[in-house]
Write an enzyme that holds these catalytic residues in place. Structure first.
Site, PDB file in Angstrom:
ATOM      1  N   GLY A  16       1.033  -1.453  -0.088  1.00 20.23           N
ATOM      2  CA  GLY A  16       0.364   0.326  -0.112  1.00 20.23           C
ATOM      3  C   GLY A  16       1.157   1.154   0.079  1.00 20.23           C
ATOM      4  CB  SER A  17       4.060   2.590  -0.946  1.00 20.25           C
ATOM      5  OG  SER A  17       4.026   1.941  -3.188  1.00 20.25           O
ATOM      6  NE  ARG A  95      -9.346 -11.645  -6.821  1.00 21.87           N
ATOM      7  CZ  ARG A  95      -9.057 -12.783  -6.752  1.00 21.87           C
ATOM      8  NH1 ARG A  95      -8.189 -13.400  -7.435  1.00 21.87           N
ATOM      9  NH2 ARG A  95     -10.060 -13.882  -7.740  1.00 21.87           N
ATOM     10  CB  ILE A  96      -9.563  -9.538 -13.326  1.00 20.51           C
ATOM     11  CG1 ILE A  96      -8.396  -9.787 -13.447  1.00 20.51           C
ATOM     12  CG2 ILE A  96     -10.634  -9.408 -14.029  1.00 20.51           C
ATOM     13  CD1 ILE A  96      -7.814 -10.609 -14.177  1.00 20.51           C
ATOM     14  CG  LEU A  97     -12.227  -5.207 -10.020  1.00 18.82           C
ATOM     15  CD1 LEU A  97     -12.115  -3.145  -9.630  1.00 18.82           C
ATOM     16  CD2 LEU A  97     -13.051  -6.050  -8.369  1.00 18.82           C
ATOM     17  CG  HIS A 113      -0.588  -0.520 -15.691  1.00 19.97           C
ATOM     18  ND1 HIS A 113      -1.003  -1.973 -14.969  1.00 19.97           N
ATOM     19  CD2 HIS A 113       0.141  -0.609 -16.454  1.00 19.97           C
ATOM     20  CE1 HIS A 113       0.170  -3.160 -15.521  1.00 19.97           C
ATOM     21  NE2 HIS A 113       0.682  -2.478 -16.088  1.00 19.97           N
ATOM     22  CB  THR A 145     -13.569   0.795 -19.139  1.00 23.71           C
ATOM     23  OG1 THR A 145     -11.547   0.193 -19.476  1.00 23.71           O
ATOM     24  CG2 THR A 145     -13.301   1.730 -19.113  1.00 23.71           C
ATOM     25  CD  GLU A 178       3.983   3.030  -9.359  1.00 28.19           C
ATOM     26  OE1 GLU A 178       2.703   2.657  -8.849  1.00 28.19           O
ATOM     27  OE2 GLU A 178       4.673   2.133  -9.738  1.00 28.19           O
TER      28      GLU A 178
END
Ligand code: GRF
Length: 198
Positions: A16-17, A95-97, A113, A145, A178
């Protein structure tokens, strides 16, 4: 300003940085968003403790406890109902949603990303960039998306690929960017200065 701040839930899977970068940014009185909760898809995501230590609500639901993606997302949605976020920020959420979930949050869910999308989608992006002989690499904040790592870009930052770089050294250089652009991008979305246009 408090009344007009957008409510943000952060979804994580690990240390969680990026989450921390958002939490820190949101401490500024004039930041347009507040972090109302941090959710993880596993109990041992390190960022949960960090967030709790900052007095932020946390919750986890282990995806392996659910027979389907939809079942897991229903549990996630139950948590979100309590937190009432305006915006969801994915920060290393692995996780892919489902399309149902991403459509429900269309224009209100963003992700970071570690590549210059549309280059190097998926995992091991730094190794992908090195294998391609890329001269530049970087990170992208985008709206989420249904297609993985595909939504419209909000902000990008570039870093040079240096001689002798390994995936690890490159990741370190990208991570600095990031942490810089994710709070900026979230502020743009919260202020309505970046919006989803298909
Ligand atoms: C970051 O590089 C993020 O872009 C990627 O996974 C990493 C998570 O790092 N999706 P952290 O948990 O934010 O430290």
């Amino acid at each position: 300003m408090t009344e007009s701040k957008k409510r943000v839930a952060i979804l994580i899977s690990g240390r969680g940085s990026n989450m921390t970068a958002l939490i820190e940014a949101a401490k500024a009185p004039d930041y347009p968003a507040e972090i109302v909760g941090v959710f993880a898809n596993k109990p041992d995501a390190g960022g949960l403790q960090t967030a709790a230590g900052q007095g932020i609500a946390t919750a986890w639901r282990w995806h392996k406890d659910y027979p389907s993606r939809t079942g897991f997302e229903l549990a996630l949605s139950d948590v979100l109902k309590l937190w009432r976020p305006d915006i969801i920020a994915l920060a290393g959420f692995m996780r892919i949603l489902t399309p149902e979930f991403t459509e429900k949050w269309r224009g209100r869910m963003i992700n970071i990303h570690p590549s210059l999308l549309p280059l190097h989608k998926g995992l091991h992006t730094h190794a992908q960039a090195l294998a391609d002989g890329a001269k530049e690499h970087g990170c992208t904040v985008h709206f989420v998306t249904p297609g993985m790592d595909e939504g419209p870009t909000i902000l990008q930052a570039r870093v040079p690929v240096l001689p002798g770089d390994t995936p690890e050294t490159l990741a370190e250089r990208v991570l600095v960017e990031e942490h810089r652009i994710y709070p900026e991008a979230l502020a743009l979305v919260a202020r309505g200065e970046a919006s989803f246009s298909g």
